[in-house]
Design a protein around this motif. Structure first.
Motif, PDB file in Angstrom:
ATOM      1  N   LEU A   1      11.487  -9.317  -3.485  1.00  0.00           N
ATOM      2  CA  LEU A   1      10.255  -8.425  -4.023  1.00  0.00           C
ATOM      3  C   LEU A   1       9.068  -9.369  -3.730  1.00  0.00           C
ATOM      4  O   LEU A   1       9.167 -10.091  -3.724  1.00  0.00           O
ATOM      5  N   GLY A   2       7.871  -7.858  -4.381  1.00  0.00           N
ATOM      6  CA  GLY A   2       6.948  -8.362  -4.423  1.00  0.00           C
ATOM      7  C   GLY A   2       6.405  -9.014  -5.302  1.00  0.00           C
ATOM      8  O   GLY A   2       5.898 -10.318  -5.360  1.00  0.00           O
ATOM      9  N   ARG A   3       6.869  -8.560  -6.678  1.00  0.00           N
ATOM     10  CA  ARG A   3       5.854  -9.189  -7.800  1.00  0.00           C
ATOM     11  C   ARG A   3       6.756 -10.033  -8.481  1.00  0.00           C
ATOM     12  O   ARG A   3       6.235 -11.005  -9.567  1.00  0.00           O
ATOM     13  N   ASP A   4       8.683 -10.381  -8.109  1.00  0.00           N
ATOM     14  CA  ASP A   4       9.347 -11.474  -8.957  1.00  0.00           C
ATOM     15  C   ASP A   4       9.969 -11.948  -7.919  1.00  0.00           C
ATOM     16  O   ASP A   4       9.791 -11.819  -6.792  1.00  0.00           O
ATOM     17  N   SER A   5      10.510 -13.368  -8.787  1.00  0.00           N
ATOM     18  CA  SER A   5      11.525 -14.023  -7.242  1.00  0.00           C
ATOM     19  C   SER A   5      12.775 -13.479  -7.447  1.00  0.00           C
ATOM     20  O   SER A   5      13.138 -13.341  -8.436  1.00  0.00           O
ATOM     21  N   MET A   6      13.966 -14.502  -6.429  1.00  0.00           N
ATOM     22  CA  MET A   6      15.107 -14.493  -6.712  1.00  0.00           C
ATOM     23  C   MET A   6      15.581 -15.537  -6.622  1.00  0.00           C
ATOM     24  O   MET A   6      15.275 -15.825  -5.318  1.00  0.00           O
ATOM     25  N   ILE A   7      16.899 -15.745  -7.070  1.00  0.00           N
ATOM     26  CA  ILE A   7      16.818 -17.414  -6.962  1.00  0.00           C
ATOM     27  C   ILE A   7      18.480 -17.278  -6.274  1.00  0.00           C
ATOM     28  O   ILE A   7      18.915 -17.009  -6.535  1.00  0.00           O
ATOM     29  N   LEU A   8      18.762 -17.860  -5.395  1.00  0.00           N
ATOM     30  CA  LEU A   8      20.267 -18.798  -5.465  1.00  0.00           C
ATOM     31  C   LEU A   8      20.611 -19.968  -5.471  1.00  0.00           C
ATOM     32  O   LEU A   8      19.946 -21.020  -4.550  1.00  0.00           O
TER      33      LEU A   8
ATOM     34  N   LYS B   1      34.067 -24.437  -8.295  1.00  0.00           N
ATOM     35  CA  LYS B   1      32.878 -25.053  -7.606  1.00  0.00           C
ATOM     36  C   LYS B   1      32.865 -24.429  -6.508  1.00  0.00           C
ATOM     37  O   LYS B   1      33.134 -23.961  -5.421  1.00  0.00           O
ATOM     38  N   GLY B   2      31.426 -24.859  -5.392  1.00  0.00           N
ATOM     39  CA  GLY B   2      31.519 -23.371  -4.185  1.00  0.00           C
ATOM     40  C   GLY B   2      30.769 -22.371  -4.783  1.00  0.00           C
ATOM     41  O   GLY B   2      30.531 -21.313  -3.519  1.00  0.00           O
ATOM     42  N   GLY B   3      31.038 -21.909  -5.934  1.00  0.00           N
ATOM     43  CA  GLY B   3      30.403 -20.404  -6.485  1.00  0.00           C
ATOM     44  C   GLY B   3      28.959 -21.117  -6.313  1.00  0.00           C
ATOM     45  O   GLY B   3      28.135 -22.020  -6.265  1.00  0.00           O
ATOM     46  N   TYR B   4      28.184 -19.129  -6.131  1.00  0.00           N
ATOM     47  CA  TYR B   4      26.976 -19.190  -6.627  1.00  0.00           C
ATOM     48  C   TYR B   4      26.461 -18.279  -7.807  1.00  0.00           C
ATOM     49  O   TYR B   4      27.350 -18.086  -8.412  1.00  0.00           O
ATOM     50  N   ALA B   5      25.410 -18.816  -8.117  1.00  0.00           N
ATOM     51  CA  ALA B   5      24.205 -17.663  -9.258  1.00  0.00           C
ATOM     52  C   ALA B   5      23.357 -16.976  -8.224  1.00  0.00           C
ATOM     53  O   ALA B   5      22.657 -17.644  -7.261  1.00  0.00           O
TER      54      ALA B   5
ATOM     55  N   VAL C   1      19.945 -25.333  -6.140  1.00  0.00           N
ATOM     56  CA  VAL C   1      19.358 -24.623  -5.052  1.00  0.00           C
ATOM     57  C   VAL C   1      19.398 -24.140  -3.528  1.00  0.00           C
ATOM     58  O   VAL C   1      19.007 -25.508  -3.153  1.00  0.00           O
ATOM     59  N   VAL C   2      19.653 -23.310  -4.292  1.00  0.00           N
ATOM     60  CA  VAL C   2      19.621 -23.307  -2.644  1.00  0.00           C
ATOM     61  C   VAL C   2      18.676 -22.787  -1.699  1.00  0.00           C
ATOM     62  O   VAL C   2      18.167 -22.840  -0.474  1.00  0.00           O
ATOM     63  N   ASN C   3      17.983 -21.755  -2.804  1.00  0.00           N
ATOM     64  CA  ASN C   3      16.563 -20.386  -2.562  1.00  0.00           C
ATOM     65  C   ASN C   3      16.218 -20.441  -3.754  1.00  0.00           C
ATOM     66  O   ASN C   3      16.241 -20.013  -4.420  1.00  0.00           O
TER      67      ASN C   3
ATOM     68  N   ASN D   1       7.735 -20.016 -12.829  1.00  0.00           N
ATOM     69  CA  ASN D   1       7.392 -19.689 -11.453  1.00  0.00           C
ATOM     70  C   ASN D   1       8.406 -20.414 -10.189  1.00  0.00           C
ATOM     71  O   ASN D   1       9.534 -21.130 -11.329  1.00  0.00           O
ATOM     72  N   GLN D   2       8.725 -20.319  -9.203  1.00  0.00           N
ATOM     73  CA  GLN D   2       9.874 -20.875  -8.859  1.00  0.00           C
ATOM     74  C   GLN D   2       9.409 -22.236  -8.824  1.00  0.00           C
ATOM     75  O   GLN D   2      11.421 -22.553  -9.453  1.00  0.00           O
ATOM     76  N   LYS D   3       8.971 -22.731  -8.678  1.00  0.00           N
ATOM     77  CA  LYS D   3       8.586 -25.166  -9.396  1.00  0.00           C
ATOM     78  C   LYS D   3       9.792 -24.931 -11.002  1.00  0.00           C
ATOM     79  O   LYS D   3      10.327 -25.270 -10.539  1.00  0.00           O
ATOM     80  N   LYS D   4       9.071 -23.565 -11.208  1.00  0.00           N
ATOM     81  CA  LYS D   4      10.064 -24.572 -12.749  1.00  0.00           C
ATOM     82  C   LYS D   4      10.905 -23.780 -12.922  1.00  0.00           C
ATOM     83  O   LYS D   4      11.892 -24.396 -13.509  1.00  0.00           O
ATOM     84  N   MET D   5      11.718 -22.479 -12.200  1.00  0.00           N
ATOM     85  CA  MET D   5      12.406 -22.386 -11.850  1.00  0.00           C
ATOM     86  C   MET D   5      13.469 -23.607 -11.767  1.00  0.00           C
ATOM     87  O   MET D   5      14.834 -23.528 -12.597  1.00  0.00           O
ATOM     88  N   THR D   6      13.197 -23.648 -10.375  1.00  0.00           N
ATOM     89  CA  THR D   6      14.032 -24.728 -10.364  1.00  0.00           C
ATOM     90  C   THR D   6      14.364 -25.859 -10.427  1.00  0.00           C
ATOM     91  O   THR D   6      15.596 -26.275 -10.674  1.00  0.00           O
TER      92      THR D   6
END
Length: 227
Positions: free
Chosen positions: A217-224, A152-156, A209-211, A194-199
């Protein structure tokens, strides 16, 4: 193509991006960074490193030959890194060199997570260059399987393919075949996301979803994400 059987065969050679912490990248890493539109060193320093401390317990999926694994181990001298892969990565990562801090697990399917790890064990769940090759259903399943294993409180923190960013960045510039645009996800190695689907996938798996994109990255996204 991005079925589990395909992934097992495609990356059996062990993917290697070189030393991601080096100021001066080797030729392979330099080419990858040109395609992806970002610096691996910057990605590590600005996204993953702030989450780490000396005793962190980290779960990494798809380590390949350990480019990111070795960087992580450098910053968790009293912690643990557990890797999960379809391949026998011990041959490349050499866990015997790390006095029990590195444990490599070979799996046959995502359902193996349940038996491998205790609940509420990991501080960080990490991958780079993995979820971009998985269909959205598989991405959601991976996130769901790892959720109870993270405290609990950990990150991905995960890199993933983002077709909206890819359109703006340029398919040829990003090294993704343009013919993929007219093919179904099951027939390509860069499935739609995309960001909506990943969220939505992350939230269905239980994560906050924090972010949706750290914009490193210019081509890809990174989700926190956070549990």
């Amino acid at each position: 193509m991005p079925t589990q059987d395909w992934l097992k065969q495609e990356f059996e050679y062990g993917y290697d991006s070189g030393n991601v912490l080096s100021i001066w990248p080797n030729a392979r890493r330099r080419n990858e960074e040109k395609l992806i539109g970002g610096s691996y060193r910057q990605v590590f320093k600005e996204s993953l490193l702030p989450l780490l401390n000396s005793t962190s317990k980290v779960l990494e999926i798809g380590p390949g030959r350990g480019s990111w694994s070795r960087a992580i181990l450098k910053y968790i001298p009293q912690g643990e890194l557990h890797t999960v892969d379809f391949q026998p990565v011990e041959q490349w990562l050499k866990p015997e060199r790390y006095e029990g801090r590195l444990k490599c697990h070979r799996i046959e399917s995502n359902s193996d997570y349940a038996d491998l790890f205790e609940d509420d064990y990991f501080d960080i769940f990490w991958s780079f260059g993995v979820l971009c090759h998985n269909n959205l259903e598989q991405v959601e399943d991976i996130l769901k399987q790892a959720y109870p294993k993270t405290r609990k409180g950990g990150y991905a923190l995960h890199q993933y393919g983002d077709w909206q960013k890819l359109d703006n960045y340029g398919w040829e510039k990003g090294g993704i075949p343009t013919e993929f645009q007219s093919k179904p996800d099951d027939e390509i190695w860069w499935p739609r996301n995309n960001q909506k689907k990943m969220t939505e996938a992350a939230q269905k798996a239980g994560w906050q979803v924090v972010n949706a994109d750290l914009r490193l990255l210019g081509r890809d996204s990174m989700i926190l994400l956070q549990r």
